[in-house]
Design a protein around this motif. Sequence first.
Motif, PDB file in Angstrom:
ATOM      1  N   TYR A 184      -1.138   9.523 -12.225  1.00  0.00           N
ATOM      2  CA  TYR A 184      -0.952   8.250 -11.541  1.00  0.00           C
ATOM      3  C   TYR A 184      -1.557   8.403 -10.156  1.00  0.00           C
ATOM      4  O   TYR A 184      -2.003   9.506  -9.783  1.00  0.00           O
ATOM      5  N   GLN A 194       9.209   0.759 -12.791  1.00  0.00           N
ATOM      6  CA  GLN A 194       7.900   1.227 -13.273  1.00  0.00           C
ATOM      7  C   GLN A 194       7.244   2.191 -12.292  1.00  0.00           C
ATOM      8  O   GLN A 194       6.633   3.185 -12.692  1.00  0.00           O
ATOM      9  N   LEU A 248       6.495   6.487 -12.961  1.00  0.00           N
ATOM     10  CA  LEU A 248       5.188   7.148 -12.906  1.00  0.00           C
ATOM     11  C   LEU A 248       5.256   8.525 -12.255  1.00  0.00           C
ATOM     12  O   LEU A 248       4.397   9.359 -12.480  1.00  0.00           O
ATOM     13  N   GLN A 308       9.566   2.379   0.442  1.00  0.00           N
ATOM     14  CA  GLN A 308       8.418   1.605  -0.045  1.00  0.00           C
ATOM     15  C   GLN A 308       8.768   0.121  -0.183  1.00  0.00           C
ATOM     16  O   GLN A 308       7.984  -0.741   0.173  1.00  0.00           O
ATOM     17  N   GLU A 327      -1.768   6.170  -5.962  1.00  0.00           N
ATOM     18  CA  GLU A 327      -1.078   5.235  -5.073  1.00  0.00           C
ATOM     19  C   GLU A 327      -1.954   4.020  -4.834  1.00  0.00           C
ATOM     20  O   GLU A 327      -3.167   4.132  -4.755  1.00  0.00           O
ATOM     21  N   ASN A 331      -4.281  11.085 -10.513  1.00  0.00           N
ATOM     22  CA  ASN A 331      -4.170  12.531 -10.359  1.00  0.00           C
ATOM     23  C   ASN A 331      -4.243  13.190 -11.735  1.00  0.00           C
ATOM     24  O   ASN A 331      -3.596  12.743 -12.676  1.00  0.00           O
ATOM     25  N   VAL A 378       0.853  -1.184   0.000  1.00  0.00           N
ATOM     26  CA  VAL A 378       0.000   0.000   0.000  1.00  0.00           C
ATOM     27  C   VAL A 378       0.899   1.247   0.000  1.00  0.00           C
ATOM     28  O   VAL A 378       1.904   1.301   0.697  1.00  0.00           O
ATOM     29  N   GLY A 379       0.567   2.207  -0.817  1.00  0.00           N
ATOM     30  CA  GLY A 379       1.364   3.428  -0.930  1.00  0.00           C
ATOM     31  C   GLY A 379       2.240   3.446  -2.180  1.00  0.00           C
ATOM     32  O   GLY A 379       2.763   4.498  -2.549  1.00  0.00           O
ATOM     33  N   ALA A 380       2.407   2.294  -2.829  1.00  0.00           N
ATOM     34  CA  ALA A 380       3.243   2.252  -4.036  1.00  0.00           C
ATOM     35  C   ALA A 380       2.572   3.031  -5.170  1.00  0.00           C
ATOM     36  O   ALA A 380       1.358   2.933  -5.360  1.00  0.00           O
ATOM     37  N   PRO A 381       3.358   3.782  -5.942  1.00  0.00           N
ATOM     38  CA  PRO A 381       2.807   4.486  -7.103  1.00  0.00           C
ATOM     39  C   PRO A 381       2.226   3.485  -8.107  1.00  0.00           C
ATOM     40  O   PRO A 381       2.833   2.442  -8.361  1.00  0.00           O
ATOM     41  N   ILE A 382       1.079   3.801  -8.670  1.00  0.00           N
ATOM     42  CA  ILE A 382       0.426   2.891  -9.615  1.00  0.00           C
ATOM     43  C   ILE A 382      -0.361   3.692 -10.652  1.00  0.00           C
ATOM     44  O   ILE A 382      -0.818   4.800 -10.357  1.00  0.00           O
ATOM     45  N   SER A 383      -0.468   3.140 -11.858  1.00  0.00           N
ATOM     46  CA  SER A 383      -1.360   3.710 -12.870  1.00  0.00           C
ATOM     47  C   SER A 383      -2.063   2.542 -13.557  1.00  0.00           C
ATOM     48  O   SER A 383      -1.719   1.379 -13.336  1.00  0.00           O
ATOM     49  N   THR A 438       0.313   0.038 -15.082  1.00  0.00           N
ATOM     50  CA  THR A 438       1.235  -0.797 -14.296  1.00  0.00           C
ATOM     51  C   THR A 438       0.495  -1.754 -13.357  1.00  0.00           C
ATOM     52  O   THR A 438       1.115  -2.458 -12.571  1.00  0.00           O
ATOM     53  N   LYS A 494      -3.136  16.048 -12.877  1.00  0.00           N
ATOM     54  CA  LYS A 494      -1.913  16.650 -13.412  1.00  0.00           C
ATOM     55  C   LYS A 494      -0.831  15.598 -13.656  1.00  0.00           C
ATOM     56  O   LYS A 494      -0.171  15.611 -14.691  1.00  0.00           O
ATOM     57  N   PHE A 495      -0.644  14.697 -12.695  1.00  0.00           N
ATOM     58  CA  PHE A 495       0.518  13.799 -12.767  1.00  0.00           C
ATOM     59  C   PHE A 495       0.168  12.398 -13.305  1.00  0.00           C
ATOM     60  O   PHE A 495       1.041  11.573 -13.521  1.00  0.00           O
TER      61      PHE A 495
END
Lengths: 119, 119, 119, 119
Positions: A74, B44, B48, B24, A76, A69, A26-31, A34, A71-72
Amino acid sequence: MEEATERDIAVFEAGIKLGGLYHQFVGAPISVDTIDGLSRIIEQCVMLQPYVRSVGVTIDSEMVEKKHNRKFDYCELEGRMLHVSLQILYKNTIAHCELVYDEELDYPLMSIKKIESIK
Amino acid sequence: MEEATERDIAVFEAGIKLGGLYHQFVGAPISVDTIDGLSRIIEQCVMLQPYVRSVGVTIDSEMVEKKHNRKFDYCELEGRMLHVSLQILYKNTIAHCELVYDEELDYPLMSIKKIESIK
Amino acid sequence: MEEATERDIAVFEAGIKLGGLYHQFVGAPISVDTIDGLSRIIEQCVMLQPYVRSVGVTIDSEMVEKKHNRKFDYCELEGRMLHVSLQILYKNTIAHCELVYDEELDYPLMSIKKIESIK
Amino acid sequence: MEEATERDIAVFEAGIKLGGLYHQFVGAPISVDTIDGLSRIIEQCVMLQPYVRSVGVTIDSEMVEKKHNRKFDYCELEGRMLHVSLQILYKNTIAHCELVYDEELDYPLMSIKKIESIK
């Protein structure tokens, strides 16, 4: 006052894995792009741990998309995005457990689905 | 007392990414067989985030092998196993940064390698 | 192509600390009653790291309260709940940085507030 | 093929808490001076979660001291430094569980100590 049985240990081990993966990832960047890679690596990490028979991780792509988000582009990984099916095999007992987001409780609920004896 | 320049922001953003990925992913279960998968997913995740131009993650397979638990045959990702090369592009500035285990200090050291202006 | 200056290193180190605390503590169980304890321990953890001159952590109690699960009466620390003020002192340079939830962007934004030379 | 009993759920919940705290807090900066603060906050975080009757966290100060980086004078929380005693109360069942570093296995071992019925 009793000692732990094979069955106790199977469900205990299942709890360890679900609690552990949750707080590790939990907290890892995701889109949206991915989701697949992150799901597979969570499965690989869990498979390494003792007594895991199988594990399947699904991440809710609709939720991820909604949380991107603007603007960005991706977000979490959140607990509520995770769906995990886990089987622990300890000696002759299989514990089938799950992590599913419970909408009514608004809570990522971990539960035991069934316990099987395979002798 | 000054405001932040383009260059300041480039190196600041690099620090954010290195500090973030470290905390992380350290602690994740890993074995020699999953090094590649975990390295790719960390890349990855970093890609992001804002202003990342490129990132390369290497995990020291010798250290992983040495740390494999004899009974359970896996270990956990430690900071000293990680080697990360990162480029942040903010406007016209590229910050080249690195996370490398410093053996002498016995510390996973993050540092700025160089800063480039690309106008 | 230039090497890093004292100023570069100060802001880079600030980024490391903010990115690190974020991904270390997001996901931790929290309630209105434990906000103070968790804030202090995050500060203590950051203060241990190199070149930290001061750090102040505030967690938004209204957000925590709103996010309390109705059945279980707690929630998880989210990035948007965190407000962090950080000063890095590297040699003669102080970098003042911040993590603040940006409502418009809906993003936990890390930024450099100012950079000071203290000779 | 059976459904979960009260006893199953008690040990399952214990596993969740131990796995969760482990992967949430491993990696956090720590020194001999902050052992007490970090131990208390881990306890507070665990106490918030469902069905926890009591929890005691001890962090091995000798190990922390030995791991202090010579230059920067702190280290990171490792699983092997943690000793946790946990009681889960689910309905009329108490599960007593533990996380202890097993020197022989060189592994942070989680186990069920006993299970009690309190009717």
